[in-house]
Design an enzyme around this catalytic site. Structure first.
Site, short mmCIF file in Angstrom:
data_model
loop_
_atom_site.label_atom_id
_atom_site.label_comp_id
_atom_site.label_asym_id
_atom_site.label_seq_id
_atom_site.Cartn_x
_atom_site.Cartn_y
_atom_site.Cartn_z
CG ASP A 132 38.75 -3.31 -37.28
OD1 ASP A 132 38.12 -4.29 -37.01
OD2 ASP A 132 40.09 -3.40 -37.79
CG LEU A 188 47.29 -5.31 -31.66
CD1 LEU A 188 47.86 -4.57 -32.81
CD2 LEU A 188 46.62 -4.57 -30.71
CB SER A 237 31.46 -12.70 -28.23
OG SER A 237 32.94 -10.98 -29.24
CE LYS A 254 31.33 -16.26 -29.21
NZ LYS A 254 31.71 -17.67 -28.68
CE1 TYR A 307 33.56 -15.79 -33.26
CE2 TYR A 307 33.35 -13.57 -32.55
CZ TYR A 307 33.63 -14.98 -32.35
OH TYR A 307 33.70 -14.85 -30.87
P1 NAD Z 1 40.25 -21.25 -28.41
O1 NAD Z 1 40.63 -21.49 -30.05
O2 NAD Z 1 41.84 -20.86 -28.03
O3 NAD Z 1 39.56 -21.87 -27.57
C1 NAD Z 1 38.21 -22.18 -28.20
C2 NAD Z 1 39.03 -25.03 -27.92
O4 NAD Z 1 37.50 -25.21 -28.40
C3 NAD Z 1 39.72 -24.87 -28.27
O5 NAD Z 1 40.92 -25.34 -27.71
C4 NAD Z 1 39.26 -25.46 -29.61
O6 NAD Z 1 40.38 -26.65 -30.33
C5 NAD Z 1 37.61 -25.95 -28.91
N1 NAD Z 1 36.95 -26.53 -30.22
C6 NAD Z 1 36.20 -25.61 -30.76
N2 NAD Z 1 35.37 -26.59 -31.85
C7 NAD Z 1 35.06 -27.29 -30.77
C8 NAD Z 1 34.85 -28.80 -31.45
N3 NAD Z 1 33.76 -28.72 -32.06
N4 NAD Z 1 34.41 -30.27 -30.25
C9 NAD Z 1 35.46 -29.60 -29.15
N5 NAD Z 1 36.07 -28.74 -29.14
C10 NAD Z 1 36.24 -28.10 -29.98
O7 NAD Z 1 39.46 -19.42 -28.42
P2 NAD Z 1 39.75 -18.64 -26.97
O8 NAD Z 1 39.87 -17.68 -27.52
O9 NAD Z 1 39.44 -19.73 -25.57
O10 NAD Z 1 37.91 -18.48 -27.44
C11 NAD Z 1 37.19 -19.29 -26.27
C12 NAD Z 1 35.57 -18.92 -26.50
O11 NAD Z 1 35.81 -16.99 -26.07
C13 NAD Z 1 35.43 -18.90 -28.32
O12 NAD Z 1 33.56 -19.44 -27.81
C14 NAD Z 1 35.08 -17.58 -28.26
O13 NAD Z 1 34.46 -17.15 -29.58
C15 NAD Z 1 34.80 -16.57 -27.44
N6 NAD Z 1 34.95 -15.24 -27.73
C16 NAD Z 1 37.08 -15.56 -27.76
C17 NAD Z 1 37.75 -13.72 -27.75
C18 NAD Z 1 38.77 -13.50 -28.20
O14 NAD Z 1 39.60 -12.65 -28.67
N7 NAD Z 1 39.53 -14.59 -27.59
C19 NAD Z 1 36.57 -13.08 -27.26
C20 NAD Z 1 34.60 -13.20 -27.55
C21 NAD Z 1 34.22 -14.76 -27.33
N1 UDP Z 2 45.27 -4.62 -35.90
C1 UDP Z 2 46.12 -4.19 -35.96
N2 UDP Z 2 46.67 -5.31 -36.70
C2 UDP Z 2 46.99 -6.38 -37.09
C3 UDP Z 2 45.72 -7.19 -36.08
C4 UDP Z 2 44.21 -5.84 -34.83
O1 UDP Z 2 45.72 -2.90 -36.19
O2 UDP Z 2 46.91 -7.10 -37.14
C5 UDP Z 2 43.57 -3.79 -34.70
C6 UDP Z 2 42.55 -3.62 -35.48
O3 UDP Z 2 42.30 -3.18 -36.74
C7 UDP Z 2 41.94 -3.32 -34.11
C8 UDP Z 2 42.19 -3.82 -32.71
O4 UDP Z 2 43.62 -3.69 -32.97
O5 UDP Z 2 41.23 -1.74 -34.37
C9 UDP Z 2 41.98 -5.02 -32.40
O6 UDP Z 2 42.56 -5.99 -33.21
P1 UDP Z 2 41.73 -7.79 -32.43
O7 UDP Z 2 41.70 -8.66 -34.17
O8 UDP Z 2 42.75 -8.41 -32.15
O9 UDP Z 2 40.18 -7.29 -32.16
P2 UDP Z 2 39.10 -7.15 -32.21
O10 UDP Z 2 38.62 -6.55 -34.09
O11 UDP Z 2 37.66 -8.39 -32.30
O12 UDP Z 2 38.52 -5.77 -31.86
#
Ligand code: NAD
Ligand code: UDP
Length: 339
Positions: free
Chosen positions: A296, A201, A125, A154, A150
């Site tokens: 943030d 968001l 991330s 990472k 969190y």
């Molecule tokens: P998500 O929660 O939709 O997907 C994660 C999946 O992992 C889920 O299906 C959950 O059930 C599964 N999971 C969690 N723990 C598990 C375990 N112990 N055993 C088996 N399955 C398990 O999240 P996502 O948005 O698809 O994110 C995927 C990855 O990307 C995550 O590692 C997250 O931290 C990373 N990531 C996401 C974002 C974002 O904004 N969505 C941004 C940066 C990084």
């Molecule tokens: N944000 C907001 N209201 C919400 C959720 C998020 O104003 O209910 C804003 C938050 O402050 C950030 C942006 O939207 O500036 C993106 O937030 P998000 O949680 O989606 O992602 P991240 O903080 O991980 O970048």
């Protein structure tokens, strides 16, 4: 064609990646405990692609159970999506976050070593850049100081992968640093389905639009940005998924560790997201301005040059596409996968 194990593949990013991999001819196995997803997502992946997905319901932390997946299949590469990702929850339940996110990683690496699987892509991330680095972020910057558990998971997992690759010269690792994925598959059949009140968001915006929530609070309008609200590098989840296909193509023929930012390189503010969502979808999103949210950053966006240069990947979709596809998913599935 190669077989790819998607750990956590039923989730938001994993399900979209599964579709793109299957469409590119790869075989896909999903292992997920549905901690934050639904088996319905897997049925829909199959419906969209017309292909079968082998599904294992299991906790990836359970290394012995996971061994059965490796024993039963010839896996060429793993993509590790399986993590808990809610920043606020990680502050309240740090031990649960460290246990889940780090143990899933160790369990995968142990089994890969035992079964001779040498390729892994990890969902990292932009949060690892921390507070010290200046935007736009480039991959060679030092990992920073995070504001929550969190983010630290990472940072720690990136370190674990780097150490593992140092010790095993045949191991190939790609760390993908995602920026802010939003949007959904254009079919409207898969999308983001957060449990409970959304932290992010875009799901909040679309749940207000569909009438599931009353009003969006925009967290702060006194930031040093062009309109006072925070800016982020929002990326369409399908572009992000395609980045994984490029990373798989790459990893199958390279060793060592490579890091790539997956973002557009263009920041948009919270207000711009709300305005664009309202405009392209012709729907009001009730919102008020509230206090800043702790932790943030004012701005966060990528320099995405390396992914273009090395992987030949760049984003193709616009902010309008992201807002339209998020809404298409939400209005067709007002309660997510629970109909
Ligand atoms: P998500 O929660 O939709 O997907 C994660 C999946 O992992 C889920 O299906 C959950 O059930 C599964 N999971 C969690 N723990 C598990 C375990 N112990 N055993 C088996 N399955 C398990 O999240 P996502 O948005 O698809 O994110 C995927 C990855 O990307 C995550 O590692 C997250 O931290 C990373 N990531 C996401 C974002 C974002 O904004 N969505 C941004 C940066 C990084
Ligand atoms: N944000 C907001 N209201 C919400 C959720 C998020 O104003 O209910 C804003 C938050 O402050 C950030 C942006 O939207 O500036 C993106 O937030 P998000 O949680 O989606 O992602 P991240 O903080 O991980 O970048």
């Amino acid at each position: 064609m190669a077989t790819i194990l998607l750990a956590g593949g039923a989730g938001y990013i994993g399900s979209h990646t599964a579709v793109e991999l299957l469409d590119s001819g790869y075989d896909v196995i999903i292992a997920d405990n549905f901690a934050n997803s639904s088996p319905e997502a897997v049925r829909r992946i199959e419906k969209i692609t017309g292909k079968n997905v082998k599904l294992y319901e299991l906790d990836i932390k359970d290394a012995d159970k996971l061994a059965e997946v490796f024993a039963e299949n010839k896996i060429d590469a793993v993509i590790h999506f399986a993590g808990l990702k809610a920043v606020g929850e990680s502050v309240e339940k740090p031990v649960m976050y460290y246990r889940n996110n780090i143990d899933t990683t160790l369990s995968l690496l142990e089994n890969m070593s035992r079964f001779g699987v040498k390729n892994i892509i990890f969902s990292s991330s932009a949060t690892v850049y921390g507070e010290e680095n200046k935007v736009p972020y480039t991959e060679e910057m030092k990992r920073g100081v995070c504001t929550n558990p969190y983010g630290w998971t990472k940072v720690m997992m990136e370190q674990i992968f780097e150490d593992a690759a140092k010790a095993d010269k045949e191991l190939s690792v790609v760390l993908l640093r995602y920026f802010n994925p939003i949007g959904a598959h254009e079919s409207g059949m898969i999308g983001e389905d957060p449990q409970g009140i959304p932290n992010n968001l875009m799901p909040y915006v679309s749940q207000v639009a569909v009438g599931r929530r009353e009003c969006l609070t925009i967290f702060g309008n006194d930031y040093p940005t062009h309109d006072g609200t925070c800016t982020r590098d929002y990326i369409h989840v399908v572009d992000l998924a395609k980045g994984h296909v490029k990373a798989i193509d790459y990893i199958l023929s390279h060793n060592g560790v490579e890091i790539f930012n997956l973002g557009t390189g263009t920041p948009y503010s919270v207000t711009e997201i709300v305005d664009t969502f309202e405009k392209v979808n012709g729907i009001k999103v009730n919102h008020v301005y509230g206090a800043r949210r702790a932790g943030d950053l004012a701005e966060c966006y990528a320099n995405a040059d390396k992914a273009l240069k090395v992987l030949g990947w760049k984003t193709e979709k616009t902010l309008e596409d992201m807002c339209r596809d998020s809404w298409n998913w939400q209005k067709n599935n007002p309660n997510g996968y629970n109909k």
